[in-house]
Design an enzyme around this catalytic site. Structure first.
Site, PDB file in Angstrom:
ATOM      1  N   TYR A 197      -4.293   4.809   8.880  1.00 43.57           N
ATOM      2  CA  TYR A 197      -4.359   3.353   8.959  1.00 43.57           C
ATOM      3  C   TYR A 197      -4.321   2.947  10.427  1.00 43.57           C
ATOM      4  O   TYR A 197      -3.750   3.650  11.265  1.00 43.57           O
ATOM      5  CB  TYR A 197      -3.119   2.731   8.317  1.00 43.57           C
ATOM      6  CG  TYR A 197      -3.119   2.591   6.816  1.00 43.57           C
ATOM      7  CD1 TYR A 197      -4.138   1.918   6.153  1.00 43.57           C
ATOM      8  CD2 TYR A 197      -2.044   3.072   6.067  1.00 43.57           C
ATOM      9  CE1 TYR A 197      -4.090   1.742   4.771  1.00 43.57           C
ATOM     10  CE2 TYR A 197      -1.993   2.897   4.690  1.00 43.57           C
ATOM     11  CZ  TYR A 197      -3.029   2.230   4.043  1.00 43.57           C
ATOM     12  OH  TYR A 197      -2.966   2.049   2.695  1.00 43.57           O
ATOM     13  N   GLU A 226       3.968   0.110   3.515  1.00 45.78           N
ATOM     14  CA  GLU A 226       5.412  -0.022   3.767  1.00 45.78           C
ATOM     15  C   GLU A 226       5.675  -0.315   5.239  1.00 45.78           C
ATOM     16  O   GLU A 226       6.720   0.042   5.774  1.00 45.78           O
ATOM     17  CB  GLU A 226       6.168   1.247   3.328  1.00 45.78           C
ATOM     18  CG  GLU A 226       6.257   1.411   1.852  1.00 45.78           C
ATOM     19  CD  GLU A 226       4.947   1.880   1.241  1.00 45.78           C
ATOM     20  OE1 GLU A 226       4.346   1.093   0.485  1.00 45.78           O
ATOM     21  OE2 GLU A 226       4.525   3.006   1.518  1.00 45.78           O
ATOM     22  N   ASN A 259      -7.550  -3.206   1.874  1.00 44.37           N
ATOM     23  CA  ASN A 259      -6.714  -2.179   1.272  1.00 44.37           C
ATOM     24  C   ASN A 259      -6.193  -2.641  -0.083  1.00 44.37           C
ATOM     25  O   ASN A 259      -5.437  -3.610  -0.135  1.00 44.37           O
ATOM     26  CB  ASN A 259      -5.529  -1.879   2.195  1.00 44.37           C
ATOM     27  CG  ASN A 259      -4.736  -0.668   1.748  1.00 44.37           C
ATOM     28  OD1 ASN A 259      -5.193   0.467   1.913  1.00 44.37           O
ATOM     29  ND2 ASN A 259      -3.584  -0.898   1.155  1.00 44.37           N
ATOM     30  N   GLU A 260      -6.626  -1.987  -1.130  1.00 41.66           N
ATOM     31  CA  GLU A 260      -6.196  -2.358  -2.489  1.00 41.66           C
ATOM     32  C   GLU A 260      -6.279  -3.871  -2.685  1.00 41.66           C
ATOM     33  O   GLU A 260      -5.341  -4.506  -3.158  1.00 41.66           O
ATOM     34  CB  GLU A 260      -4.765  -1.863  -2.739  1.00 41.66           C
ATOM     35  CG  GLU A 260      -4.659  -0.365  -2.809  1.00 41.66           C
ATOM     36  CD  GLU A 260      -3.226   0.118  -3.077  1.00 41.66           C
ATOM     37  OE1 GLU A 260      -2.284  -0.652  -2.858  1.00 41.66           O
ATOM     38  OE2 GLU A 260      -3.082   1.268  -3.530  1.00 41.66           O
ATOM     39  N   GLU A 313      -5.582   8.008  -2.513  1.00 43.25           N
ATOM     40  CA  GLU A 313      -4.135   8.165  -2.327  1.00 43.25           C
ATOM     41  C   GLU A 313      -3.564   8.926  -3.514  1.00 43.25           C
ATOM     42  O   GLU A 313      -3.291   8.355  -4.569  1.00 43.25           O
ATOM     43  CB  GLU A 313      -3.433   6.794  -2.206  1.00 43.25           C
ATOM     44  CG  GLU A 313      -3.774   6.023  -0.955  1.00 43.25           C
ATOM     45  CD  GLU A 313      -2.927   4.755  -0.788  1.00 43.25           C
ATOM     46  OE1 GLU A 313      -2.078   4.469  -1.654  1.00 43.25           O
ATOM     47  OE2 GLU A 313      -3.128   4.054   0.217  1.00 43.25           O
TER      48      GLU A 313
END
Ligand code: NAG
Ligand code: NAG
Ligand code: NAG
Ligand code: NAG
Ligand code: NAG
Ligand code: NAG
Length: 651
Positions: free
Chosen positions: A79, A125, A183-184, A264
């Protein structure tokens, strides 16, 4: 299984023939006919691992990458956290531990391809999912949508980042084979297709038409709905233990043809303070990884090495639960880059599908116990304000937030005077749950209690008119996932005392990191023992100790771990380097990783601690300890008013 193998074999033969013509320069593309990637015109499958350069000191990048290469991986997935590079708006930092180009070059030199996930949102996170907190200057900004101010900031950032990336694309001779957009996004409520389309055009305009752009979403049809877009190759993510076939069928729903990709595959899982340490059994991983590879699929192991949330970089989930300093993640390589049984088990699976490099795997780095270090009290936060608040107080009738005050991280002190006598215990409360995230309260210098977001909304105090109420508010990391990523910090609503709204605040922004970094914090205070208040707390205060690296032992300094016997919660710096938060009173993390390169052999090493709750120095000798093994799994049961069931299905 045999039929799957035969199909894969057939696929390779067919593609090798059909693609034979285009090989002269480096190329990377999707072969929709044969359901695979093509690298230089030949069928290619990646077995990749996630590593976050922002969670590993640059000093150790090469060591970690080499261990990943030796595991048999042919790619890494990374990332790019926007807020790590543009912490202050319009000031870009790509130096030292933020030298992304150096990291990409190292990966390339070692022989690892790169799957790049430049966001702008990354989740991970990480503080605010990688978005810079200064975006919240516009109070009602709609993050991750076509909001004009958000888009203007994204365009500027990508205009800075993507031109640096371009020379590292595979077709330009570099290691980057694919680039993820957002992202998602399918897990986010906004579902703004114009936003995804805008990003696609933006990425194309900077990176060209050739590069493979892709999306990643949870392996559920519901996620694909808002996460995918024509022109972006759809991939999925899922962990071990489930039905691999049916999860890939979800990807097939969006991409009837092309390579299968699990972006992932979870080798472990995240932690939260106060919850049990996450462990994912290696046998389950081995079984599912084997199935994924038998499907002929591409896979990225998330994480291959987790690393550390140094400083204030951890994220949080909602209802509010922040992640600890360690991001060990129970990964195949530990937080400190150590080899684990999981590492070798995964390597053994990979070996069945491709050659793994010969030669010895680089060993785990040695650890050293430097022992106990005597700590001494310096000053309380309240008594050091002249030193640690560069700008002095801002006056405001009602409280202001961190963002209002242009301080993004750390701690802010809010001070006011009691408007009248409160003879009987009177609730000091935040009726709108406006403590973001934890407040350490003293009245006339005596600790009176702690308020905590989503957990402790009221404490009782008694006091006289004119009594000085100091509220030190800790930002524990911004929410990184879901609907509530617009996470304002500080006192974000009024505080009441009984029926009265407290007003007339003096608010001190605090420059603690600068002060510690410059060694300015050195005035020791007389210890007045018995200063433990009835609430069994001590005022937030700084403590310091120092230790020397022993001479006569070869190869020092080495990595170590610091632990905090009898201390409760706070922040720790070594030689000015902000190691992160400690909170043994809650766990599960007990020890903090200390990388060797921040230690000095030529001068005493200085440990500075900001203890927020209760320091052992107030009732006897007090030490911190350097030990050689980590403890990440010791959760301390604690009572909270509401027990929250925390639900988060995807990283
Ligand atoms: C896995 O899912 C596939 C496709 O839905 C199904 O055919 C198969 O029976 C499932 N396997 C198991 C063990 O449940
Ligand atoms: C505060 O004091 C009131 C009255 O004395 C009592 O009923 C209440 O339980 C106390 N609240 C807390 C949080 O201690
Ligand atoms: C605080 O209270 C005042 C007076 O009622 C109100 O105007 C203001 O909006 C409140 N501030 C917040 C952040 O709730
Ligand atoms: C105060 O805290 C100490 C250390 O956490 C504990 O040993 C002691 O029992 C506590 N005292 C009270 C009165 O709660
Ligand atoms: C630790 O602090 C002392 C005294 O301020 C200073 O002389 C020394 O250089 C510091 N050590 C390191 C490694 O920076
Ligand atoms: C924590 O992990 C260690 C090392 O794996 C293990 O020996 C210990 O039993 C674990 N403790 C708990 C409370 O799970």
């Amino acid at each position: 299984m045999a039929s799957v193998n035969a199909r894969v074999l057939l696929l390779f033969v067919v593609s090798a023939l059909s693609c034979f013509a285009v090989v002269s320069s480096q190329s990377f593309e999707i072969d929709y006919k044969n359901d695979c990637f093509l690298k230089d015109g030949r069928p290619f499958r990646y077995i990749s691992g996630s590593i976050h350069y922002n969670r590993i000191p640059s000093y150790y990048w090469k060591d970690r990458l080499l261990k990943m290469f030796m595991a048999g991986l042919n790619a890494i997935q990374i990332y790019v956290p926007w807020n790590y590079h543009e912490t202050v708006q319009n000031q870009y930092n790509f130096k030292g531990d933020r030298d992304l180009e150096h990291f990409l070059q190292l990966a390339n030199d070692i022989g690892l391809l790169v799957i790049l996930r430049p966001g702008p949102y990354i989740c991970a996170e990480w503080e605010m999912g990688g978005l810079p907190a200064w975006l919240l200057k516009k109070k009602d900004i709609l993050l991750r949508t076509m909001d004009a101010d958000y888009i203007a900031a994204v365009d500027r950032w990508m205009g800075e980042l993507l031109p640096r990336i371009k020379p590292f694309l595979y077709q330009n001779g570099g290691p980057i084979i694919t680039v993820q957009v957002e992202n998602e996004y399918g897990s986010y409520f906004a579902c703004d297709f114009n936003y995804l389309r805008h990003l696609m055009k933006l990425f194309r305009s900077h990176l060209g038409e050739e590069v493979v752009l892709f999306t990643t979403d949870g392996a559920g049809l519901g996620y694909l709905k808002c996460g995918t877009l024509q022109g972006l190759y759809a991939t999925v993510d899922f962990g071990p233990g489930g039905n691999v076939t049916s999860q890939f069928m979800v990807q097939r729903h969006a991409e009837p043809n092309g390579p299968l990709v699990n972006s992932e595959f979870y080798t472990g899982w995240l932690d939260h303070w106060g919850e049990a340490h996450s462990i994912v059994n290696k046998d389950v991983i081995v079984k599912s990884l084997n199935e994924i590879l038998l499907h002929g699929a591409n896979v990225n192991l998330y994480m291959f090495i987790g690393g550390t949330n140094f400083g204030y970089w951890n994220g949080a989930n909602s209802p509010f639960a922040s992640q600890p300093t360690s991001y060990d993640y129970d990964s195949p390589l530990s937080e400190a880059g150590d080899l684990t049984e999981k590492y070798f088990a995964i390597r053994d699976v990979i070996k069945m599908f491709k050659d793994v490099p010969q030669g010895p795997v680089p060993p785990s780095t040695p650890k050293f116990s430097y022992g106990a270090v005597q700590m001494k009290k310096l000053q309380t936060v309240s008594s050091a304000l002249d030193l640690i608040s560069f700008s002095g107080p801002v006056k405001s009738i009602f409280p202001l937030t961190f963002i209002d005050l242009d301080q993004n991280f750390g701690f802010i002190l809010y001070r006011t005077l009691l408007p009248k006598d409160y003879i009987n215990p009177t609730p000091l409360s935040s009726p709108l749950n406006g403590i973001h995230d934890r407040a350490y309260i003293t009245l006339d210098g005596v600790p009176a209690g702690i308020l905590e977001r989503d957990k402790i909304l009221s404490i009782n105090i008694t006091g006289k008119a004119g009594g000085q109420l100091d509220i030190l508010v800790e930002n524990m990391g911004r929410i990184n996932y879901g609907k509530y990523i617009n996470d304002f910090k500080g006192l974000v609503s009024n505080l009441t005392l009984g029926a009265d709204i407290l007003t007339g605040w003096n608010i001190y922004t605090l420059n603690i990191d600068e002060v510690i970094g410059r060694g300015l914090l050195n005035k020791a205070e007389e210890l007045n023992h018995r200063s433990v208040a009835p609430a069994n707390l001590t005022s937030p205060a700084f403590y310091r100790g120092s230790f020397e690296i022993p001479s006569g032992i070869p190869d020092l300094p080495q990595d170590t771990y610091i632990q905090f016997p009898e201390w409760r919660k706070g922040q720790v710096w070594i030689n000015g380097f902000n190691l992160g938060r400690y909170w043994p009173a809650r766990g599960p993390q007990i020890t903090l990783y200390v990388p060797a390169h921040i230690l000095s052999t030529s001068a005493p090493n200085n440990v500075t601690v900001l203890e927020l709750e209760r320091s052992p120095c107030e009732y006897g000798p007090c030490v911190v300890e350097f030990v050689s093994t980590p403890i990440l799994n010791a959760t301390v049961p604690h009572s909270t008013k509401h027990k929250h069931l925390y639900v988060k299905d995807f990283v």
